[in-house]
Design a protein around this motif. Structure first.
Motif, PDB file in Angstrom:
ATOM      1  N   ILE A 166     -57.715   2.853  24.416  1.00  0.00           N
ATOM      2  CA  ILE A 166     -57.754   4.306  24.242  1.00  0.00           C
ATOM      3  C   ILE A 166     -59.205   4.766  24.195  1.00  0.00           C
ATOM      4  CG2 ILE A 166     -57.165   6.208  22.684  1.00  0.00           C
ATOM      5  CD1 ILE A 166     -54.761   4.513  21.769  1.00  0.00           C
ATOM      6  N   PRO A 167     -59.560   5.793  24.972  1.00  0.00           N
ATOM      7  CA  PRO A 167     -60.937   6.303  24.935  1.00  0.00           C
ATOM      8  C   PRO A 167     -61.367   6.678  23.514  1.00  0.00           C
ATOM      9  CG  PRO A 167     -59.753   7.266  26.777  1.00  0.00           C
ATOM     10  CD  PRO A 167     -58.732   6.511  25.950  1.00  0.00           C
ATOM     11  N   LEU A 168     -62.642   6.493  23.264  1.00  0.00           N
ATOM     12  CA  LEU A 168     -63.225   6.720  21.946  1.00  0.00           C
ATOM     13  C   LEU A 168     -62.877   8.102  21.376  1.00  0.00           C
ATOM     14  CD1 LEU A 168     -65.287   5.425  19.890  1.00  0.00           C
ATOM     15  CD2 LEU A 168     -66.997   6.820  21.011  1.00  0.00           C
ATOM     16  N   ARG A 169     -62.986   9.147  22.188  1.00  0.00           N
ATOM     17  CA  ARG A 169     -62.739  10.496  21.671  1.00  0.00           C
ATOM     18  C   ARG A 169     -61.294  10.675  21.215  1.00  0.00           C
ATOM     19  NH1 ARG A 169     -60.793  14.360  25.735  1.00  0.00           N
ATOM     20  NH2 ARG A 169     -60.505  13.234  27.677  1.00  0.00           N
ATOM     21  N   HIS A 170     -60.355   9.974  21.871  1.00  0.00           N
ATOM     22  CA  HIS A 170     -58.950  10.077  21.469  1.00  0.00           C
ATOM     23  C   HIS A 170     -58.666   9.249  20.213  1.00  0.00           C
ATOM     24  CE1 HIS A 170     -57.967  12.587  24.772  1.00  0.00           C
ATOM     25  NE2 HIS A 170     -58.192  11.676  25.688  1.00  0.00           N
ATOM     26  N   GLN A 171     -59.330   8.108  20.089  1.00  0.00           N
ATOM     27  CA  GLN A 171     -59.217   7.339  18.843  1.00  0.00           C
ATOM     28  C   GLN A 171     -59.747   8.171  17.676  1.00  0.00           C
ATOM     29  OE1 GLN A 171     -60.781   3.268  18.802  1.00  0.00           O
ATOM     30  NE2 GLN A 171     -60.765   3.331  21.043  1.00  0.00           N
ATOM     31  N   ALA A 172     -60.912   8.786  17.894  1.00  0.00           N
ATOM     32  CA  ALA A 172     -61.532   9.595  16.839  1.00  0.00           C
ATOM     33  C   ALA A 172     -60.608  10.727  16.412  1.00  0.00           C
ATOM     34  CB  ALA A 172     -62.871  10.139  17.320  1.00  0.00           C
ATOM     35  N   SER A 173     -60.009  11.393  17.373  1.00  0.00           N
ATOM     36  CA  SER A 173     -59.092  12.488  17.067  1.00  0.00           C
ATOM     37  C   SER A 173     -57.922  11.984  16.223  1.00  0.00           C
ATOM     38  CB  SER A 173     -58.594  13.128  18.366  1.00  0.00           C
ATOM     39  OG  SER A 173     -57.532  14.003  18.117  1.00  0.00           O
ATOM     40  N   TRP A 174     -57.361  10.836  16.595  1.00  0.00           N
ATOM     41  CA  TRP A 174     -56.241  10.264  15.837  1.00  0.00           C
ATOM     42  C   TRP A 174     -56.677   9.929  14.420  1.00  0.00           C
ATOM     43  CZ3 TRP A 174     -54.744   5.938  13.195  1.00  0.00           C
ATOM     44  CH2 TRP A 174     -53.376   5.777  12.971  1.00  0.00           C
ATOM     45  N   LEU A 175     -57.930   9.469  14.276  1.00  0.00           N
ATOM     46  CA  LEU A 175     -58.460   9.107  12.963  1.00  0.00           C
ATOM     47  C   LEU A 175     -58.901  10.313  12.141  1.00  0.00           C
ATOM     48  CD1 LEU A 175     -60.553   6.019  14.062  1.00  0.00           C
ATOM     49  CD2 LEU A 175     -58.599   5.956  12.488  1.00  0.00           C
ATOM     50  N   GLY A 176     -58.971  11.482  12.786  1.00  0.00           N
ATOM     51  CA  GLY A 176     -59.386  12.693  12.072  1.00  0.00           C
ATOM     52  C   GLY A 176     -60.885  12.793  11.868  1.00  0.00           C
ATOM     53  N   ILE A 177     -61.672  12.194  12.770  1.00  0.00           N
ATOM     54  CA  ILE A 177     -63.128  12.233  12.682  1.00  0.00           C
ATOM     55  C   ILE A 177     -63.699  12.605  14.048  1.00  0.00           C
ATOM     56  CG2 ILE A 177     -63.250  10.576  10.779  1.00  0.00           C
ATOM     57  CD1 ILE A 177     -63.910   8.390  12.797  1.00  0.00           C
ATOM     58  N   THR A 178     -64.992  12.825  14.106  1.00  0.00           N
ATOM     59  CA  THR A 178     -65.634  13.125  15.381  1.00  0.00           C
ATOM     60  C   THR A 178     -65.895  11.828  16.134  1.00  0.00           C
ATOM     61  OG1 THR A 178     -67.890  12.965  14.537  1.00  0.00           O
ATOM     62  CG2 THR A 178     -66.789  15.135  14.367  1.00  0.00           C
ATOM     63  N   ASP A 179     -66.088  11.941  17.433  1.00  0.00           N
ATOM     64  CA  ASP A 179     -66.395  10.735  18.210  1.00  0.00           C
ATOM     65  C   ASP A 179     -67.776  10.183  17.841  1.00  0.00           C
ATOM     66  OD1 ASP A 179     -67.435  12.989  19.431  1.00  0.00           O
ATOM     67  OD2 ASP A 179     -66.972  12.357  21.459  1.00  0.00           O
ATOM     68  N   VAL A 180     -68.692  11.045  17.404  1.00  0.00           N
ATOM     69  CA  VAL A 180     -70.010  10.576  16.946  1.00  0.00           C
ATOM     70  C   VAL A 180     -69.844   9.704  15.694  1.00  0.00           C
ATOM     71  CG1 VAL A 180     -72.244  11.306  16.017  1.00  0.00           C
ATOM     72  CG2 VAL A 180     -71.235  12.531  17.952  1.00  0.00           C
ATOM     73  N   SER A 181     -69.016  10.160  14.753  1.00  0.00           N
ATOM     74  CA  SER A 181     -68.767   9.369  13.540  1.00  0.00           C
ATOM     75  C   SER A 181     -68.120   8.032  13.886  1.00  0.00           C
ATOM     76  CB  SER A 181     -67.858  10.134  12.576  1.00  0.00           C
ATOM     77  OG  SER A 181     -68.503  11.295  12.110  1.00  0.00           O
ATOM     78  N   LEU A 182     -67.182   8.058  14.824  1.00  0.00           N
ATOM     79  CA  LEU A 182     -66.527   6.813  15.218  1.00  0.00           C
ATOM     80  C   LEU A 182     -67.525   5.869  15.899  1.00  0.00           C
ATOM     81  CD1 LEU A 182     -64.114   4.994  15.369  1.00  0.00           C
ATOM     82  CD2 LEU A 182     -63.345   6.238  17.405  1.00  0.00           C
ATOM     83  N   SER A 183     -68.417   6.405  16.702  1.00  0.00           N
ATOM     84  CA  SER A 183     -69.436   5.564  17.333  1.00  0.00           C
ATOM     85  C   SER A 183     -70.288   4.865  16.278  1.00  0.00           C
ATOM     86  CB  SER A 183     -70.342   6.399  18.236  1.00  0.00           C
ATOM     87  OG  SER A 183     -69.645   6.812  19.370  1.00  0.00           O
ATOM     88  N   ARG A 184     -70.635   5.579  15.220  1.00  0.00           N
ATOM     89  CA  ARG A 184     -71.426   4.980  14.133  1.00  0.00           C
ATOM     90  C   ARG A 184     -70.630   3.879  13.426  1.00  0.00           C
ATOM     91  NH1 ARG A 184     -73.259  10.732  12.355  1.00  0.00           N
ATOM     92  NH2 ARG A 184     -75.110  10.969  13.635  1.00  0.00           N
ATOM     93  N   LEU A 185     -69.349   4.149  13.177  1.00  0.00           N
ATOM     94  CA  LEU A 185     -68.513   3.137  12.532  1.00  0.00           C
ATOM     95  C   LEU A 185     -68.409   1.888  13.398  1.00  0.00           C
ATOM     96  CD1 LEU A 185     -65.575   5.293  11.115  1.00  0.00           C
ATOM     97  CD2 LEU A 185     -67.328   4.091   9.794  1.00  0.00           C
ATOM     98  N   ARG A 186     -68.232   2.092  14.687  1.00  0.00           N
ATOM     99  CA  ARG A 186     -68.114   0.956  15.611  1.00  0.00           C
ATOM    100  C   ARG A 186     -69.412   0.165  15.675  1.00  0.00           C
ATOM    101  NH1 ARG A 186     -64.413   1.783  20.515  1.00  0.00           N
ATOM    102  NH2 ARG A 186     -66.251   1.020  21.602  1.00  0.00           N
ATOM    103  N   ALA A 187     -70.547   0.868  15.647  1.00  0.00           N
ATOM    104  CA  ALA A 187     -71.845   0.195  15.700  1.00  0.00           C
ATOM    105  C   ALA A 187     -72.072  -0.666  14.455  1.00  0.00           C
ATOM    106  CB  ALA A 187     -72.962   1.211  15.851  1.00  0.00           C
ATOM    107  N   ALA A 188     -71.534  -0.217  13.324  1.00  0.00           N
ATOM    108  CA  ALA A 188     -71.706  -0.943  12.073  1.00  0.00           C
ATOM    109  C   ALA A 188     -70.714  -2.113  11.930  1.00  0.00           C
ATOM    110  CB  ALA A 188     -71.534  -0.004  10.884  1.00  0.00           C
ATOM    111  N   TRP A 189     -69.708  -2.132  12.817  1.00  0.00           N
ATOM    112  CA  TRP A 189     -68.683  -3.163  12.747  1.00  0.00           C
ATOM    113  C   TRP A 189     -69.252  -4.493  13.225  1.00  0.00           C
ATOM    114  CZ3 TRP A 189     -64.098  -2.523  10.462  1.00  0.00           C
ATOM    115  CH2 TRP A 189     -63.148  -3.526  10.604  1.00  0.00           C
ATOM    116  N   PRO A 190     -68.972  -5.574  12.518  1.00  0.00           N
ATOM    117  CA  PRO A 190     -69.514  -6.868  12.955  1.00  0.00           C
ATOM    118  C   PRO A 190     -68.934  -7.261  14.324  1.00  0.00           C
ATOM    119  CG  PRO A 190     -68.095  -7.135  11.015  1.00  0.00           C
ATOM    120  CD  PRO A 190     -68.179  -5.677  11.309  1.00  0.00           C
TER     121      PRO A 190
END
Length: 194
Positions: A166-190
């Motif tokens: 699923i594209p990042l922006r659609h994952q972010a929408s499902w999670l209730g956050i912005t795609d920028v916030s999700l990108s940061r979370l993904r970057a911090a993920w091991p």
């Protein structure tokens, strides 16, 4: 045996083969391009759809026109209006192809009389309602008790294929956050171990 015949046999194993054949004969193939709508808000949901290939997303538009994803469906899944409210009233959400999709549409007006009284159909409806309720309770828990990072960890653990497909922006929408916030979370993920 066709994909549709095989899928109907899996979903309705105790239903007589002749009846499943009638269902298959009633089915209409539907091909969707990426982004093409299958159901629009304000219209009635009149079909059971069996998704042979591809992916769908179910989403709302808020009062400002922003899209908010409610769910996703992938090959092999069946979608239909499970409740009288969903069948009889206008839909308040959209269903569109997340990627090119091939479906088989069965009109509810045709299949309900054919399957009335069939134990398989009753069981399938009950299982679908239970799965939907479990999904809603899980997502409610995520939104009411978890921060964004915890929601993302739960999504990765429960649905790893979503995170890859699923594209990042659609994952972010499902999670209730912005795609920028999700990108940061993904970057911090091991990173995944080799």
């Amino acid at each position: 045996m066709s994909w549709l015949a095989t899928r109907l046999a899996t979903l309705l194993p105790q239903t007589p083969a002749a009846l499943r054949g009638q269902l298959a004969a009633c089915a209409r193939p539907v091909q969707l391009d990426k982004g093409q709508p299958l159901l629009r808000a304000g219209t009635r949901w009149r079909h059971l759809w069996l998704l042979e290939s591809g992916a769908l997303r179910l989403y709302y538009l808020d009062r400002h026109g922003a899209e908010w994803n409610k769910n996703f469906a992938f090959e092999g899944q069946a979608l239909w209006p499970l409740t009288p409210t969903l069948r009889d009233g206008p839909a308040d959400f959209f269903i569109a192809a997340l990627e090119p999709a091939r479906l088989h549409a069965l009109a509810m007006d045709n299949i309900q009389p054919l399957l009335a009284g069939q134990p398989d159909w009753q069981l399938l409806q009950q299982q679908a309602l239970q799965q939907l309720l479990d999904e809603k309770l899980w997502r409610e828990h995520l939104f009411l008790q978890c921060d964004a990072a915890s929601r993302y960890r739960a999504l990765r653990a429960a649905r790893p294929a979503w995170c890859e497909r699923i594209p990042l922006r659609h994952q972010a929408s499902w999670l209730g956050i912005t795609d920028v916030s999700l990108s940061r979370l993904r970057a911090a993920w091991p990173p995944a171990s080799p």
